[in-house]
Scaffold this active site. Structure first.
Site, PDB file in Angstrom:
ATOM      1  N   ASP A 229       0.812  -1.215   0.000  1.00 23.98           N
ATOM      2  CA  ASP A 229       0.000   0.000   0.000  1.00 23.98           C
ATOM      3  C   ASP A 229       0.847   1.269   0.000  1.00 23.98           C
ATOM      4  O   ASP A 229       0.535   2.235  -0.668  1.00 23.98           O
ATOM      5  CB  ASP A 229      -0.955   0.002   1.196  1.00 23.98           C
ATOM      6  CG  ASP A 229      -0.223  -0.119   2.528  1.00 23.98           C
ATOM      7  OD1 ASP A 229       0.840  -0.747   2.563  1.00 23.98           O
ATOM      8  OD2 ASP A 229      -0.740   0.384   3.542  1.00 23.98           O
TER       9      ASP A 229
ATOM     10  N   ARG B  10       5.461   4.144   6.125  1.00 24.93           N
ATOM     11  CA  ARG B  10       5.023   4.075   7.516  1.00 24.93           C
ATOM     12  C   ARG B  10       5.083   2.641   8.044  1.00 24.93           C
ATOM     13  O   ARG B  10       5.571   1.723   7.385  1.00 24.93           O
ATOM     14  CB  ARG B  10       3.615   4.651   7.663  1.00 24.93           C
ATOM     15  CG  ARG B  10       2.510   3.903   6.940  1.00 24.93           C
ATOM     16  CD  ARG B  10       1.143   4.504   7.262  1.00 24.93           C
ATOM     17  NE  ARG B  10       0.076   3.851   6.525  1.00 24.93           N
ATOM     18  CZ  ARG B  10      -0.675   4.445   5.603  1.00 24.93           C
ATOM     19  NH1 ARG B  10      -0.446   5.703   5.281  1.00 24.93           N
ATOM     20  NH2 ARG B  10      -1.647   3.777   4.993  1.00 24.93           N
ATOM     21  N   ASP B  11       4.568   2.453   9.218  1.00 25.56           N
ATOM     22  CA  ASP B  11       4.569   1.150   9.871  1.00 25.56           C
ATOM     23  C   ASP B  11       3.416   0.293   9.350  1.00 25.56           C
ATOM     24  O   ASP B  11       2.536  -0.113  10.088  1.00 25.56           O
ATOM     25  CB  ASP B  11       4.472   1.330  11.393  1.00 25.56           C
ATOM     26  CG  ASP B  11       3.300   2.215  11.805  1.00 25.56           C
ATOM     27  OD1 ASP B  11       2.592   2.749  10.923  1.00 25.56           O
ATOM     28  OD2 ASP B  11       3.102   2.388  13.028  1.00 25.56           O
ATOM     29  N   GLU B  12       3.471   0.000   8.051  1.00 28.13           N
ATOM     30  CA  GLU B  12       2.423  -0.808   7.420  1.00 28.13           C
ATOM     31  C   GLU B  12       3.022  -1.586   6.265  1.00 28.13           C
ATOM     32  O   GLU B  12       3.421  -2.727   6.416  1.00 28.13           O
ATOM     33  CB  GLU B  12       1.272   0.101   6.972  1.00 28.13           C
ATOM     34  CG  GLU B  12       0.004  -0.647   6.630  1.00 28.13           C
ATOM     35  CD  GLU B  12      -1.196   0.278   6.516  1.00 28.13           C
ATOM     36  OE1 GLU B  12      -2.207  -0.161   5.988  1.00 28.13           O
ATOM     37  OE2 GLU B  12      -1.114   1.442   6.965  1.00 28.13           O
TER      38      GLU B  12
ATOM     39  N   ASP C 133      -6.248  -2.708  -2.715  1.00 30.97           N
ATOM     40  CA  ASP C 133      -5.408  -1.792  -3.472  1.00 30.97           C
ATOM     41  C   ASP C 133      -4.910  -2.458  -4.757  1.00 30.97           C
ATOM     42  O   ASP C 133      -4.933  -1.865  -5.840  1.00 30.97           O
ATOM     43  CB  ASP C 133      -4.210  -1.364  -2.626  1.00 30.97           C
ATOM     44  CG  ASP C 133      -4.609  -0.705  -1.316  1.00 30.97           C
ATOM     45  OD1 ASP C 133      -5.533  -1.213  -0.656  1.00 30.97           O
ATOM     46  OD2 ASP C 133      -3.987   0.285  -0.940  1.00 30.97           O
TER      47      ASP C 133
ATOM     48  N   TRP D 247     -11.848  -5.963  -1.701  1.00 31.54           N
ATOM     49  CA  TRP D 247     -10.613  -6.524  -1.167  1.00 31.54           C
ATOM     50  C   TRP D 247     -10.557  -8.029  -1.473  1.00 31.54           C
ATOM     51  O   TRP D 247      -9.642  -8.489  -2.138  1.00 31.54           O
ATOM     52  CB  TRP D 247     -10.526  -6.240   0.332  1.00 31.54           C
ATOM     53  CG  TRP D 247      -9.939  -4.884   0.619  1.00 31.54           C
ATOM     54  CD1 TRP D 247      -8.729  -4.630   1.175  1.00 31.54           C
ATOM     55  CD2 TRP D 247     -10.518  -3.599   0.334  1.00 31.54           C
ATOM     56  NE1 TRP D 247      -8.506  -3.266   1.255  1.00 31.54           N
ATOM     57  CE2 TRP D 247      -9.584  -2.609   0.744  1.00 31.54           C
ATOM     58  CE3 TRP D 247     -11.719  -3.175  -0.239  1.00 31.54           C
ATOM     59  CZ2 TRP D 247      -9.834  -1.234   0.611  1.00 31.54           C
ATOM     60  CZ3 TRP D 247     -11.964  -1.819  -0.374  1.00 31.54           C
ATOM     61  CH2 TRP D 247     -11.032  -0.873   0.043  1.00 31.54           C
TER      62      TRP D 247
ATOM     63  N   GLU E 216      -2.060   8.924  -1.200  1.00 37.00           N
ATOM     64  CA  GLU E 216      -3.079   8.009  -0.675  1.00 37.00           C
ATOM     65  C   GLU E 216      -4.449   8.681  -0.609  1.00 37.00           C
ATOM     66  O   GLU E 216      -5.473   8.074  -0.925  1.00 37.00           O
ATOM     67  CB  GLU E 216      -2.676   7.535   0.714  1.00 37.00           C
ATOM     68  CG  GLU E 216      -3.637   6.545   1.343  1.00 37.00           C
ATOM     69  CD  GLU E 216      -3.102   5.972   2.637  1.00 37.00           C
ATOM     70  OE1 GLU E 216      -3.587   4.898   3.036  1.00 37.00           O
ATOM     71  OE2 GLU E 216      -2.204   6.582   3.244  1.00 37.00           O
TER      72      GLU E 216
ATOM     73  N   HIS F 294       1.330   6.102  -3.004  1.00 39.53           N
ATOM     74  CA  HIS F 294       0.274   5.096  -2.857  1.00 39.53           C
ATOM     75  C   HIS F 294      -0.418   4.974  -4.206  1.00 39.53           C
ATOM     76  O   HIS F 294      -0.994   5.931  -4.689  1.00 39.53           O
ATOM     77  CB  HIS F 294      -0.707   5.582  -1.783  1.00 39.53           C
ATOM     78  CG  HIS F 294      -1.586   4.525  -1.217  1.00 39.53           C
ATOM     79  ND1 HIS F 294      -2.582   3.930  -1.941  1.00 39.53           N
ATOM     80  CD2 HIS F 294      -1.630   3.979   0.018  1.00 39.53           C
ATOM     81  CE1 HIS F 294      -3.207   3.060  -1.170  1.00 39.53           C
ATOM     82  NE2 HIS F 294      -2.655   3.060   0.017  1.00 39.53           N
TER      83      HIS F 294
END
Length: 944
Positions: free
Chosen positions: A448, A452-454, A461, A516, A729, A750
């Site tokens: 994605d 960041r922390d992802e 997506d 999704w 994003e 993103h």
């Protein structure tokens, strides 16, 4: 008939790297080739393939016009076997032979692996320095071939005699470790030497043991790093020496004292690993049945971005701008720094108030540090981390210059396949931003965001972006591997996780979610359409069917899916910053639309694979769901229950109306909603990929073009006007005042909202795939009035296809190139008949394009972009009471069908004196059209 040129060397499966293909994972790799040139009328009617092995040469002749993913004609490969392959083609007579291409099998049987996974016993713990696993091997005799087979639980850097074996990084990548683990094969013939050799592998935490997800979890898959490696050396006398990981190896601590994909890497250059204490290793259990060969390209440095500017921030920090938001790391050259000096590099995508904008990182530190050893010259760069950034902050280096520092772009080395260019520089930058965001987020799998922390493989997506992904890069190998993980992670009841690999699941199936979970059906079908690979449908079919059965059960006999959690039209710009799922469109409408869509795709897949009973069953489900959708969400006159652009767009593009009259009415309403929104975007993840198609297919292309070229916020071009160099994003990840969106979830890299790029290729430029693998193409440009030219090139499985158009002296010139093996249906913008052309270069002149109607209604005036812009400016200057385009257009929505005589009434503010307002509006409108006498007369007559 004259022959064609010689074909290109054959490709194997979806492997795209240059040179020999090592470690192919199938015994019968399919072959593809292109024919660069052929005379008019030439058709491939047969081909010959030669396969040269160590013991024999076989030739096979096949009567077929296929040239993409054709079956392997010879006996199957066995583990490690190498073969050379070439091809020639014929209409009446054969062409010359292609150049030879080499393919080499991987290890097909778990028993082919002679060693075991090994891990350090005393070092290499979760908070320890990265371990180095070492072994020595003596090679006696002349070396003719050497292969190194490697995988790890964690990531590895491999050296032989201190020399890196490859520029690959973060190997073996990220797969669903509980089901699949990828291995790679390296040709190290030129690195190993007769006599003593040292094998060294530094292990990083990577995805296996590092932080993953936004909950701060570490070591999700296990807390011990491990290596499996096997060196196989063939000597001149025919003997083979195999040296594999076992308990005789040893371990040392490296100078990489901490490493994490989110937080960064800390390196102490004072630590000389090779002189440290050596520790024992031990074997660990990991099922070798899970080992799989690589399908897609490796991750490696693919580009460099030199620093453009170094300056001091308001707080006194040294900042660097690389000019492009990238994914990778910084390479820094230092000289003369004292031992013990710490050099620190922090990363961020944007600036805020003149400093690094780190809030979008959330808890990710994105920081690399180096403790210097006092050496005179050092090049500093990490190996076990990745950052998403355009800007860096450097401490510990006095007098830093731009020449000292470079950004290294790291990505899966995907082959570029699609290009777009136009006369609008903002539009071209938008397209480049999509390319950069895909490059930065397709790192071993589609993630994605990179900062960041992802950084997770969100299924939604990837699903919405898949057509654009295939338009821009050859993603078949990468996505094939990821889809195998998706099927492996799918729950027994058919539910698809929100992310793949699933590192946020809680031990029980989540609620199935539309868009999704539909990645399980739509991405394989998209891959089939764009690459021509029906094998992916065969392999993924059980997964596709399980998902559709699951959501059909959730919808029940009513065929309306209105139960359970949904992401809906995620990040609809109307949603509040802290609740991106609160969209204008009913989540049940989105979910039911996707049920119909996936059922339709599954029925088409069943038909393609010859499963007649399944085809009938799922075609019936699709029809019943479409009917249920129409009954539940659509009125008789084509109005949607959710009167939102996304609702109309998905229903139009996925054919969810009861009849054509409803669809036509829906198209008109969608266009009016876009007009009423001031031609600003109002869709989220679900609506954005289809809204321009919905407008164009219902006869409102000019509205789609106005939407595309809007620069106000929110719009596709707004971020470009704000200096964006990648996709955001959120539509307003940065607000017009230069501050970062207050939402907790904000990224400036993103790809999802960049899904419009596929439409740019297909509609604005006019290159549409009609048959799987682009074997049949449609050339149908729909030129926006505000562009002078546009072009696109796509590297199809048959070769490059190109379409371009240009306005010149009142004519529209359209040119096209069709590759050999394909043909094209052509529909020109003057509305002329549809006709078909074969391969080669073509050119057509269009003398008449559809003209703009003379404004007669308020809707016509809104569509007249030049006069509409002037009207807005004049209204603002006159103080009529509207300060934004959206407010003016929204006020007029109910009056779009009215003649211009109603304009004053429509615009009269609450409490205003109508005659005064009418007079001012009449004066403004006449002034706006004064330079267009053919129109001003009409306006004066209707307003007089």
């Amino acid at each position: 008939m004259p022959t064609s040129s010689s074909p290109t060397p054959p490709r194997f499966e979806h492997r795209t790297e240059l040179g020999p293909i090592l470690g192919i994972g199938t015994e019968r790799p399919r072959l593809s080739w292109t024919v660069p040139t052929a005379p008019a009328g030439w058709l491939q009617r047969r081909y010959e393939i030669e396969i040269e092995r160590a013991d024999r040469l076989d030739r096979f002749e096949v009567a077929s016009n296929d040239q993409v993913l054709v079956p392997w004609p010879g006996r199957p490969l066995i583990s490690r076997e190498s073969a050379r392959v070439r091809v020639r083609v014929a209409d009446d007579q054969y062409s010359g032979w292609s150049e030879w291409a080499t393919v080499e099998a991987g290890l097909f049987d778990p028993a082919d692996w002679r060693g075991s996974f090994i891990t350090p016993t005393e070092i290499g713990g979760l908070d320890d320095a990265a371990p180095i696993l070492l072994s020595n091997v003596d090679l006696a005799g002349r070396i003719v071939r050497a292969r190194l087979y490697v995988t790890a639980l964690g990531t590895y850097q491999a050296t032989i005699n201190g020399r890196a074996i490859s520029d690959q990084v973060l190997a073996p990548g990220w797969t669903s470790y509980d089901h699949r683990l990828r291995y790679h094969v390296y040709d190290v013939t030129g690195i190993v030497e007769a006599g003593a050799n040292e094998l060294g592998f530094t292990l990083g935490n990577g995805w296996y043991r590092g932080r993953l997800g936004f909950e701060g979890r570490r070591a999700i898959y296990g807390d011990r790093l491990a290596l499996l490696a096997q060196l196989e050396v063939t000597l001149a006398d025919g003997s083979v020496q195999i040296h594999a990981t076992n308990d005789s190896w040893c371990a040392l601590s490296s100078g990489v004292v901490a490493d994490d994909l989110y937080d960064g890497q800390t390196t102490d250059l004072r630590i000389e690993a090779r002189t440290g204490r050596r520790h024992a290793v031990e074997s660990v259990d990991y099922p070798k049945e899970r080992l799989v060969a690589a399908e897609g390209p490796v991750v490696r440095p693919v580009q460099e971005a030199p620093a453009l500017k170094v300056w001091t921030s308001p707080s006194g920090r040294t900042l660097v701008d690389f000019g492009q938001n990238i994914v990778g790391w910084v390479r820094l050259r230092t000289s003369g720094l004292a031992a013990g000096t710490t050099v620190t590099i922090r990363h961020a995508e944007v600036l805020e108030d003149g400093e690094l904008g780190v809030r979008p990182l959330r808890t990710a530190k994105a920081t690399d540090s180096y403790v210097m050893d006092g050496g005179p010259d050092r090049i500093l760069e990490p190996a076990f981390t990745l950052h998403g950034f355009r800007f860096a902050e450097v401490t510990g280096v006095p007098h830093l210059t731009a020449a000292d520092i470079t950004a290294i772009v790291v990505a899966s080395d995907l082959r570029r396949t699609g290009w777009f260019e136009s006369s609008n520089t903002l539009l071209d930058r938008l397209h480049e931003n999509v390319v950069w965001s895909m490059r930065g987020n397709f790192i071993d799998l589609p993630t994605d965001c990179p900062q960041r922390d992802e950084r997770l493989g969100w299924t939604g997506d990837a699903q919405v972006f898949a057509p654009t992904a295939f338009s821009l890069f050859d993603t078949a190998g990468l996505l094939s591997s990821w889809l195998a993980d998706l099927a492996a992670e799918q729950w027994p009841d058919g539910t698809v996780p929100y992310v793949v690999p699933d590192v946020i699941g809680a031990g029980s199936p989540p609620s199935p979610t539309a868009a999704w979970g539909d990645a399980s059906t739509i991405i394989p079908w998209t891959m089939f359409e764009r690459s021509g690979d029906s094998g992916i449908l065969e392999r993924q079919y059980p997964s596709m069917r399980r998902w559709v059965d699951r959501i059909a059960a959730a919808a029940g006999d009513r065929h309306v899916w209105d139960q359970g959690f949904q992401f809906g039209d995620w990040l609809d710009p109307a949603a509040p910053p802290d609740d991106p799922a609160r969209a204008m469109t009913d989540p049940a409408l989105v979910a039911t639309a996707y049920l119909a869509r996936s059922a339709h795709v599954l029925a088409a897949t069943a038909a393609q694979l010859g499963y007649a009973e399944d085809h009938a069953r799922y075609a019936r489900l699709a029809d019943e769901t479409r009917a249920a959708f129409s009954r539940r969400f659509v009125t008789a006159d084509g109005r949607m229950e959710s009167d939102s652009p996304t609702a109309y767009a998905v229903a139009i593009v996925w054919d969810l109306f009861a009849d054509e009259s409803q669809r036509s009415a829906a198209g008109r309403r969608l266009a009016d909603l876009v007009r009423a929104g001031g031609f600003r975007i109002s869709t989220g993840f679900v609506g954005t990929p289809v809204i321009c198609d919905a407008l164009t297919s219902t006869g409102h292309a000019q509205v789609a073009h106005r939407l595309l070229l809007q620069t106000g916020c929110p719009s596709w071009l707004y971020p470009v006007t704000m200096g964006a160099t990648s996709m955001w994003e959120r539509w307003d990840s940065m607000l017009p005042d230069g501050t970062i969106n207050p939402g907790e979830m904000t990224s400036f890299n993103h790809f999802a909202l960049g899904a419009v790029a596929d439409w740019l290729h297909r509609s604005v430029a006019g290159l549409v795939p009609l048959a799987p693998g682009y074997r049949r193409i449609r050339i149908e440009p729909v030129p926006p009035a505000d562009l002078d030219f546009a072009s696109t090139t796509h590297r199809t499985p048959y070769g490059d296809a190109r379409v371009a158009w240009r306005r010149n002296d009142g004519r529209l010139l359209v040119t096209a190139h069709i590759p050999v093996g394909a043909e094209a249906d052509v529909k020109l913008p003057d509305g002329s008949r549809l006709f078909t052309v074969a391969h080669g270069d073509h050119e057509w002149a269009v003398d008449r394009e559809p003209g703009d109607p003379t404004p007669a209604t308020i809707r016509d005036l809104v569509d007249d972009a030049p006069n509409w812009s002037v009207l807005l400016r004049e209204l603002s200057l006159a103080g009529i009471g509207f300060d934004t385009e959206t407010k003016v257009a929204g006020r007029l929505l109910a009056f779009f069908d009215q003649p211009l005589t109603e304009l004053a009434q429509a615009l009269a503010p609450e409490g205003a004196t109508l005659p005064d307002t009418r007079a001012r509006v009449r004066e403004i409108t006449l002034r706006v059209t004064a330079k267009m006498p053919d129109r001003s007369a009409v306006l004066e007559g209707t307003l007089g």
